[in-house]
Design an enzyme around this catalytic site. Structure first.
Site: not given
Lengths: 240, 233
Positions: B15-16
């Site tokens: 997740g970024t």
């Protein structure tokens, strides 16, 4: 399908199944110290992976002798607070000089959580209950399925995995207030680094024979200046 | 104990927040540094900016632990065939081929950015599936959902290098404030005719947003300094 409104006393009509949590709080940590109990929790409430609310008080006083901290679904916590409020009110109405201590409140919470679990409609919370009455310190935990116990240091959620090992090493009888706060802050900082639902705004609450005080919200400094953090993929392009 | 803790055996997912922005003379790429497995932050200082060639870098959103090992093939192939470093367009297309031809196995969104002497600074977005799109700026990752409105308002053509970098750092920091899957430090890479510069902005140097407070060393400092306003009951 009948819609349940405020005139319904709980769910008696349809068979409810276990729900899903929507707005959730993360860890709460509690420790016994020289004069009573110290409890810390951050002020975040997440909506899935979004850090939606950042000023939610998750540690609240209960009556004269107890503090409750909750992680999990915030709406269920608010419902629990309402029930506790009623409990304390009825206790005061007896006007007999007695007042419910932390042990009694803990027991009430355990019954409440366990009974809901048996109906497959749990209150989706893990609760930390701490307090002092007549010089006796008490610190306990109740989970959403009714598992309950007492200890010198407790934590919910991620705190169990990250904070309790630190507490097992560094907690001792007769911690001063300063040492207790430093220990809790150490645990909260680790949670801030490693729990993705953590938010950098916390409150520390203390309860002693004299009464309850909840600190103002504040943030912790974090450290990022390790050499290894500057260029971690220097020798290994493509890795992380 | 807590069923809500999540599965610590879930694959390394990123997740970024990743951002690539062109400016007058080059590109600025930026990303957060958090790698999470479920709810646990496995790496709080990861480096999501990978070098493809001397002048082309790629930002990856890694959904599964199949890492694009494209770096080797992309670095060597154009050099061997052309005798000079790849242009951004060529590098982006080579990366896209890998993504497109292995559609079912790889699940990754990428942003490729770089500078070459023919076209200057360029950003190419390669989302899931292997589409390739040239864009003046690109955002990706779970944190990017919080930035669409921000970029719609703040993006301008022809920014300077400093304006562009400030924009990237501000954007990543806003995403970090709201996305649980993004966090840590902000890493940026500036690519232009002068070369490549890597920068590092630790968490405590970022601006404070709504409902965030100035960090303190300890509650004890607050209590001793403002002794007129002790703990509220």
């Amino acid at each position: 399908m009948k819609l349940l409104d405020s005139t319904d006393s709980g769910n008696n009509s349809s068979i409810e199944r276990t729900q899903y949590p929507y707005v959730t709080g993360t860890s709460v940590i509690g420790i016994k110290y020289k004069d009573g109990i110290l409890m810390a929790a951050d002020m975040g409430a997440s909506y899935g992976s979004t850090l939606r609310y950042k000023s939610v008080e998750r540690v609240k006083p209960v009556g004269k002798h107890s503090l409750i901290g909750a992680s999990g679904e915030i709406s269920d916590f608010q419902e629990i607070l309402r029930s506790l409020d009623e409990l304390i009110l009825y206790d005061n109405m007896w006007d007999d000089g007695n007042s419910l201590g932390p042990k009694e409140v803990h027991n009430y919470l355990t019954r409440m959580m366990y009974n809901r679990r048996n109906k497959f409609d749990p209150l989706w919370n893990s609760l930390v209950l701490g307090g002092v009455k007549n010089g006796q310190k008490y610190l306990g935990m109740v989970s959403m399925i009714g598992v309950h116990f007492e200890d010198n240091h407790v934590a919910t959620g991620f705190g169990n995995h990250l904070a309790r090992p630190i507490l097992r090493d560094e907690w001792h009888e007769n911690l001063t207030f300063e040492d207790g706060v430093k220990l809790l802050e150490k645990c909260m900082r680790v949670l801030l680094y490693r729990d993705r639902s953590a938010v950098n705004k916390l409150q520390i609450a203390k309860i002693t024979e004299e009464g309850v005080t909840v600190s103002q919200p504040y943030s912790l400094k974090t450290f990022w200046n390790f050499n290894a953090f500057q260029n971690p993929t220097a020798g290994a392009e493509g890795s992380w | 104990m807590d069923p809500s803790v999540g599965d610590l055996n879930s694959p390394h997912s990123m997740g970024t927040t990743i951002i690539g922005v062109t400016y007058n003379g080059g590109v600025v790429l930026g990303a957060d540094s958090r790698t999470s497995t479920g709810v646990y932050v496995a790496n709080r200082a990861s480096d999501k900016i990978t070098q493809l060639t001397d002048n082309v870098y790629v930002l990856q959103i890694r959904k599964l632990s199949l890492i694009m090992c494209a770096t080797f093939s992309i670095n060597t192939r154009p050099r061997i065939q052309l005798g000079q470093p790849a242009t951004v367009k060529v590098a982006a297309n080579l990366v896209r081929l890998l993504s497109y031809n292995n559609k079912s196995m790889l699940q990754t969104g990428l942003i490729i950015g770089g500078w070459d002497k023919y076209e200057g600074g360029k950003i190419y977005g390669v989302p899931l599936g292997g589409t390739i799109l040239e864009q003046p700026f690109a955002i990706g990752g779970s944190g990017s959902t919080y930035l669409y409105g921000f970029f719609d308002q703040e993006w301008k053509e022809g920014m300077t290098k400093d304006e562009a970098e400030k924009l990237v750092v501000k954007a990543v920091s806003l995403a970090i404030a709201r996305d649980g899957a993004s966090g840590g430090v902000v890493r940026t890479v500036i690519i232009n005719s002068d070369g490549v510069t890597r920068n590092f902005y630790p968490g405590d140097s970022l601006l404070l947003w709504h409902e965030e407070l100035e960090p303190q060393n300890s509650l004890l400092d607050i209590l001793s300094s403002s002794s007129s306003e002790p703990m509220v009951s």
